[in-house]
Each structure stands twice: as structure tokens, then as C-alpha cells.
Design a protein around this motif. Structure first.
Motif, PDB file in Angstrom:
ATOM      1  N   ASP A  21      11.225 -10.286   3.194  1.00  0.00           N
ATOM      2  CA  ASP A  21      10.918 -11.706   3.126  1.00  0.00           C
ATOM      3  C   ASP A  21       9.580 -11.814   2.404  1.00  0.00           C
ATOM      4  N   ALA A  22       9.570 -12.380   1.226  1.00  0.00           N
ATOM      5  CA  ALA A  22       8.366 -12.422   0.388  1.00  0.00           C
ATOM      6  C   ALA A  22       7.247 -13.252   1.024  1.00  0.00           C
ATOM      7  N   LEU A  63       7.504  -8.955   5.328  1.00  0.00           N
ATOM      8  CA  LEU A  63       8.136  -8.141   6.370  1.00  0.00           C
ATOM      9  C   LEU A  63       9.614  -7.980   6.041  1.00  0.00           C
ATOM     10  N   PRO A  64      10.231  -6.881   6.532  1.00  0.00           N
ATOM     11  CA  PRO A  64      11.665  -6.697   6.281  1.00  0.00           C
ATOM     12  C   PRO A  64      12.485  -7.820   6.916  1.00  0.00           C
ATOM     13  N   ARG A  65      13.559  -8.194   6.265  1.00  0.00           N
ATOM     14  CA  ARG A  65      14.461  -9.236   6.781  1.00  0.00           C
ATOM     15  C   ARG A  65      15.401  -8.705   7.860  1.00  0.00           C
ATOM     16  N   GLY A  66      15.495  -7.385   7.954  1.00  0.00           N
ATOM     17  CA  GLY A  66      16.435  -6.810   8.907  1.00  0.00           C
ATOM     18  C   GLY A  66      17.771  -6.460   8.268  1.00  0.00           C
ATOM     19  N   THR A  67      17.818  -6.499   6.935  1.00  0.00           N
ATOM     20  CA  THR A  67      19.036  -6.125   6.214  1.00  0.00           C
ATOM     21  C   THR A  67      18.676  -5.144   5.105  1.00  0.00           C
TER      22      THR A  67
END
Length: 141
Positions: free
Chosen positions: A53-54, A58-62
Motif C-alpha cells: 500500500d503506497a 506497508l504490505p497489503r497482505g497479498t
């Protein structure tokens, strides 16, 4: 007279078997190295990417995991879909390649106007056509 046997029907195979998996419900603790390490148990991982997520970095979880061979990806899918990673149950599925673009339609050639029939140029301005709205109709006696 005997007929010669027909040539065997060609089986339609997709040009490239699916090798890319989509992984979702990953925790934010998982990094690309973890993803590669976890999924390399099933074969050679060409690439493993987490989506970020820009706005919050943080990672989006995908993420995506790309294998060398379809069989390796199938094995990973069977073993990892519904498995727990970092205490979270993940979901894994194949990523379908985009469909081929539709064939281009050829538009019909432009119509040619008859040389005998010419159209008048388009009217300018907002005045009404000549023979209309000139007032009430004339009375007949």
C-alpha cells in the motif's frame, strides 16, 4: 476399398500452463524472502512479490508467487490453500492470464455519394428553416 485413418485430433492446450499463484490473507510480518522460502518447498520459485500500500508503505497482505513449472504451482496450491502462515490462514489460487484481445473489426468503407446528388452545406446560425414558422396560415375564403 479401405479408407485411410483420420489424422488424430490435436488436443487444444493453453499456450502457457498456469504457473503464477495469487496469495492472500498474509500478515504484515511476512516479507518477500519469507514468501520465497515458504513456497520454494514445492519447486523452483522464479519470482515472489508482495503488494504494498503506497500510502502507508506497508504490505497489503497479498502477493504473487511464480513457479518454473505448472506441476510445482499445482502442488503448492494444493498444500498451501487454507494453510497457516504466521498464525493466519492464507488463500492461494491460480492467476488467470488476461484473455486475448478480440479480433479487430474492419469497418465498412465510407459510402460514396452519387455525383448527381449533392448535399447542401450545413446551415449556420440558429434561424429556423425558411418555409416554417412564418406566422399563421393564410385564410381561405
Amino acid at each position: 476399398a479401405k479408407r485411410s485413418p483420420s489424422p488424430p485430433a490435436k488436443a487444444k492446450r493453453s499456450p502457457s500452463p498456469l504457473t503464477k499463484l495469487f496469495v492472500e490473507n498474509l500478515t504484515r510480518n511476512i516479507e518477500e524472502e519469507h514468501l520465497t522460502e515458504i513456497f520454494s518447498t514445492f519447486g523452483t520459485v522464479k519470482n515472489a512479490v508482495l503488494q504494498f500500500d503506497a500510502r502507508v508503505s506497508l504490505p497489503r497482505g497479498t502477493g504473487h508467487v511464480d513457479y518454473e513449472k505448472h506441476e510445482e504451482a499445482e502442488e503448492a496450491l494444493a498444500a498451501m490453500d487454507g494453510a497457516q502462515v504466521d498464525g493466519q490462514t492464507i488463500a492461494v489460487r491460480f492467476i488467470q492470464p488476461p484473455p486475448p484481445p478480440p479480433p479487430e473489426r474492419k469497418s465498412p468503407p465510407p459510402r460514396r455519394q452519387s455525383p448527381l446528388r449533392r448535399r447542401s452545406p450545413p446551415r449556420r446560425g440558429g434561424s429556423p428553416p425558411r418555409n416554417m414558422n412564418r406566422g399563421p396560415p393564410a385564410r381561405r375564403f
